[in-house]
Scaffold this motif. Structure first.
Motif, PDB file in Angstrom:
ATOM      1  N   HIS A   1      53.806  -0.069  79.891  1.00 31.83           N
ATOM      2  CA  HIS A   1      53.205  -1.300  79.387  1.00 31.83           C
ATOM      3  C   HIS A   1      51.715  -1.091  79.149  1.00 31.83           C
ATOM      4  O   HIS A   1      51.032  -0.496  79.985  1.00 31.83           O
ATOM      5  CB  HIS A   1      53.408  -2.431  80.406  1.00 31.83           C
ATOM      6  CG  HIS A   1      53.262  -3.799  79.825  1.00 31.83           C
ATOM      7  ND1 HIS A   1      52.044  -4.315  79.426  1.00 31.83           N
ATOM      8  CD2 HIS A   1      54.183  -4.763  79.557  1.00 31.83           C
ATOM      9  CE1 HIS A   1      52.222  -5.534  78.947  1.00 31.83           C
ATOM     10  NE2 HIS A   1      53.509  -5.828  79.011  1.00 31.83           N
ATOM     11  N   PRO A   2      51.173  -1.536  78.022  1.00 30.74           N
ATOM     12  CA  PRO A   2      49.719  -1.456  77.838  1.00 30.74           C
ATOM     13  C   PRO A   2      49.018  -2.333  78.871  1.00 30.74           C
ATOM     14  O   PRO A   2      49.603  -3.270  79.412  1.00 30.74           O
ATOM     15  CB  PRO A   2      49.510  -1.990  76.411  1.00 30.74           C
ATOM     16  CG  PRO A   2      50.715  -2.824  76.132  1.00 30.74           C
ATOM     17  CD  PRO A   2      51.845  -2.190  76.880  1.00 30.74           C
ATOM     18  N   ARG A   3      47.747  -2.036  79.136  1.00 25.56           N
ATOM     19  CA  ARG A   3      47.028  -2.815  80.156  1.00 25.56           C
ATOM     20  C   ARG A   3      46.691  -4.209  79.628  1.00 25.56           C
ATOM     21  O   ARG A   3      45.977  -4.367  78.644  1.00 25.56           O
ATOM     22  CB  ARG A   3      45.731  -2.104  80.578  1.00 25.56           C
ATOM     23  CG  ARG A   3      45.101  -2.720  81.845  1.00 25.56           C
ATOM     24  CD  ARG A   3      43.747  -2.102  82.154  1.00 25.56           C
ATOM     25  NE  ARG A   3      42.719  -2.584  81.245  1.00 25.56           N
ATOM     26  CZ  ARG A   3      42.053  -3.733  81.397  1.00 25.56           C
ATOM     27  NH1 ARG A   3      42.301  -4.505  82.434  1.00 25.56           N
ATOM     28  NH2 ARG A   3      41.155  -4.102  80.519  1.00 25.56           N
ATOM     29  N   TRP A   4      47.236  -5.215  80.298  1.00 24.76           N
ATOM     30  CA  TRP A   4      46.917  -6.614  80.022  1.00 24.76           C
ATOM     31  C   TRP A   4      46.252  -7.217  81.243  1.00 24.76           C
ATOM     32  O   TRP A   4      46.612  -6.895  82.384  1.00 24.76           O
ATOM     33  CB  TRP A   4      48.191  -7.423  79.730  1.00 24.76           C
ATOM     34  CG  TRP A   4      48.739  -7.265  78.357  1.00 24.76           C
ATOM     35  CD1 TRP A   4      48.268  -6.467  77.356  1.00 24.76           C
ATOM     36  CD2 TRP A   4      49.895  -7.921  77.835  1.00 24.76           C
ATOM     37  NE1 TRP A   4      49.065  -6.597  76.236  1.00 24.76           N
ATOM     38  CE2 TRP A   4      50.065  -7.478  76.504  1.00 24.76           C
ATOM     39  CE3 TRP A   4      50.807  -8.833  78.358  1.00 24.76           C
ATOM     40  CZ2 TRP A   4      51.115  -7.918  75.688  1.00 24.76           C
ATOM     41  CZ3 TRP A   4      51.851  -9.280  77.561  1.00 24.76           C
ATOM     42  CH2 TRP A   4      52.001  -8.832  76.232  1.00 24.76           C
ATOM     43  N   PHE A   5      45.310  -8.115  81.013  1.00 25.69           N
ATOM     44  CA  PHE A   5      44.777  -8.912  82.114  1.00 25.69           C
ATOM     45  C   PHE A   5      45.794 -10.003  82.431  1.00 25.69           C
ATOM     46  O   PHE A   5      46.328 -10.643  81.521  1.00 25.69           O
ATOM     47  CB  PHE A   5      43.429  -9.530  81.740  1.00 25.69           C
ATOM     48  CG  PHE A   5      42.838 -10.349  82.853  1.00 25.69           C
ATOM     49  CD1 PHE A   5      42.286  -9.723  83.956  1.00 25.69           C
ATOM     50  CD2 PHE A   5      42.871 -11.729  82.816  1.00 25.69           C
ATOM     51  CE1 PHE A   5      41.759 -10.462  85.001  1.00 25.69           C
ATOM     52  CE2 PHE A   5      42.349 -12.481  83.851  1.00 25.69           C
ATOM     53  CZ  PHE A   5      41.791 -11.852  84.953  1.00 25.69           C
ATOM     54  N   THR A   6      46.066 -10.250  83.712  1.00 26.48           N
ATOM     55  CA  THR A   6      47.180 -11.128  84.067  1.00 26.48           C
ATOM     56  C   THR A   6      46.868 -12.201  85.102  1.00 26.48           C
ATOM     57  O   THR A   6      47.662 -13.134  85.259  1.00 26.48           O
ATOM     58  CB  THR A   6      48.352 -10.288  84.619  1.00 26.48           C
ATOM     59  OG1 THR A   6      47.911  -9.560  85.773  1.00 26.48           O
ATOM     60  CG2 THR A   6      48.885  -9.317  83.573  1.00 26.48           C
TER      61      THR A   6
END
Length: 519
Positions: free
Chosen positions: A252-257
């Motif tokens: 998964h690409p890095r997402w802020f969550t």
């Protein structure tokens, strides 16, 4: 045409496409359960295992509660790392996190530290936007997603991803609003970034710590945490996407969550969460986490809407009545639902991504059937049928591209006497696939009400991207081949004409010379 008109047309086109794929293969199969099954561990296992066998779903966790007890909490299949999934396997629940963030805010409300109808800016002065109307956004509007913020004004998933809540809120300073606060509903993750940062500032504690001590532990969710990014999730949230009936593991690409979609939990802990939701805020051990009034507020949308604080009401007339929410990453999807009439709670998380998988939402239908005392039907994600149609269209695009390139010279000769502007008009239809591919993410955004990138869309529906890219490439090849053929044909014609003119000139000079010699 207004944007909602385009959205309706696009959704209609998708609906017709989905309907056309229904003939490709059977959509349902009966699970091996009695005609009037009971909701218990055995019947749930039978349904889920049948689903995994039919769809080749790699892995899932399921939690089911009813009344005052946990009916079943279990894991099935395996993770992308090849580990067996159990009731204690940590999984990301994506946007199911929103209802948990909302409960954290309600804890502060009950402590008298936050008023839902006061501007969020009052508690969080750092929350500023380019649009001054943002100072009127209330805490309730953030949680109900009626703040006026939207992907159309601030597409958060297409922007550089933040690392902390402080940074996520600061990044919004130059963002605008899509609507007057309170006027429209727009699903937008930053609403919950702001809500989570508000929890941090008001409580004076990091959001993850507050969630752990004030929400998760009191509920008995001892293996649950909130993380800041997908990189902080187990195996970096690696999961699977479907394409042409096959499954592919993808990181998964890095997402802020944090706040919006950052909770990692287990089937066991999800059962504790569902229990409290159906038990008026009381944990399984009898500890009151929030009041029954707060639970009612969280489950009750504003008048005329269906969304409330991380939960959505099923449309009027739908049976059984449900209060639910979905959660989607590019590699996982989740769903939770409450059936108030029977005090049943169901939560599912699968390690397949949105749309290409959508297994959690599909599985939910079968478990709701089971909860109603009906034999569950094993349905399949629509892409398992639609992808074969797209595969056929992809092969057709390749064939037409090759045929167009091979016949380009013939086409050029056949149209040699026509003016170039007419040839340009005739070539325009060939450019449609190129335009479609160029606008694919925008069209998908209209359908999904979310802005994204082509790279993200390649997770969401790989077969659609491959078909669109292939069609665009085939069209480019045909247009290029025809253009070159026209240039060659017309150049040959001009050279031939010049050659003929030279021959006539030479012949004329010869005849003049002979005439002189005759004299």
């Amino acid at each position: 045409m207004p944007i909602h008109g385009y959205r309706r047309l696009f959704r209609l086109a998708i609906a017709l496409f989905i309907a056309s794929t229904a003939l490709a293969c059977p959509a349902t199969a009966q699970a091996t359960t009695p005609t009037h099954p009971r909701l218990n561990a055995a019947s749930i296992d039978a349904y889920v295992n049948t689903y995994l066998e039919r769809t080749e779903l790699p892995g899932a966790v399921v939690a089911v509660t009813r009344g005052g007890k946990v009916v079943h909490a279990a894991g099935y299949g395996h993770t992308a790392a090849g580990q067996a999934m159990t009731a204690r396997t940590p999984v990301p629940v994506a946007s199911l996190s929103k209802s948990m963030t909302a409960l954290a805010v309600m804890r502060l409300v009950e402590d008298g530290r936050v008023d839902l109808d006061k501007p969020a800016h009052r508690y969080l002065p750092e929350f500023t936007m380019a649009d001054r109307r943002a100072q009127k956004i209330t805490v309730r509007q953030l949680l109900n997603q009626t703040s006026g913020m939207a992907d159309s004004a601030y597409p958060d998933l297409t922007r550089p991803q933040a690392h902390t809540l402080t940074e996520a809120v600061a990044d919004m300073r130059k963002a605008g609003l899509a609507a007057e606060p309170g006027a429209e509903w727009n699903y937008h993750n930053p609403n919950y970034f702001v809500a989570a940062r508000l929890v941090e500032v008001v409580s004076g504690r990091p959001f993850a710590d507050y969630m752990a001590t004030e929400v998760f532990r009191p509920l008995g969710m001892t293996h649950t945490e909130s993380v800041d990014t997908t990189d902080d999730m187990p195996d970096h949230a690696r999961g699977y996407v479907r394409a042409y009936g096959m499954l592919f593991s993808r990181s998964h690409p890095r997402w802020f969550t944090a706040g919006g979609h950052g909770v990692v939990t287990t089937a066991e802990d999800l059962s504790q969460w569902l229990f409290a939701q159906n038990n008026q805020g009381m944990s399984a051990t009898g500890r009151r986490v929030v009041s029954a009034r707060s639970i009612d507020v969280m489950h009750t949308p504003p008048k005329g809407r269906e969304y409330a604080m991380g939960w959505s009401l099923s449309p009027a007339g739908e049976e059984p009545r449900q209060i639910r929410h979905t959660g989607e990453l590019l590699t996982h999807n989740a769903i939770q639902t409450l059936l108030p009439d029977t005090r049943t709670g169901i939560a599912i998380v699968t390690n397949t991504g949105m749309i290409s998988g959508d297994d959690a939402a599909v599985m939910l239908q079968g478990l709701v059937d089971l909860a109603q005392g009906n034999a569950p039907t094993v349905r399949t994600p629509f892409t398992m049928k639609a992808d074969y149609v797209l595969a056929a269209l992809t092969l057709l695009a390749i064939a037409l591209g090759v045929l167009g390139a091979v016949r380009a010279q013939h086409w050029a000769r056949r149209t040699m006497d026509r003016p170039l502007w007419r040839l340009g008009l005739r070539t325009l239809p060939c450019a449609v696939p190129i335009v479609l591919f160029g606008q694919l993410t925008d069209l998908a955004g209209l359908f999904m009400n979310r802005e994204g990138t082509l790279a993200q869309l390649s997770y969401v529906w790989p077969a659609l991207v491959i078909w669109s890219a292939t069609a665009a490439l085939a069209s480019t090849v045909v247009i290029t081949a025809r253009s070159l053929a026209v240039l060659r044909t017309r150049r040959t014609r001009v050279l031939a004409a010049l050659g003929a003119q030279d021959e006539r000139t030479d012949a004329k000079q010869v005849s003049v010379g002979e005439a002189h010699r005759g004299k």
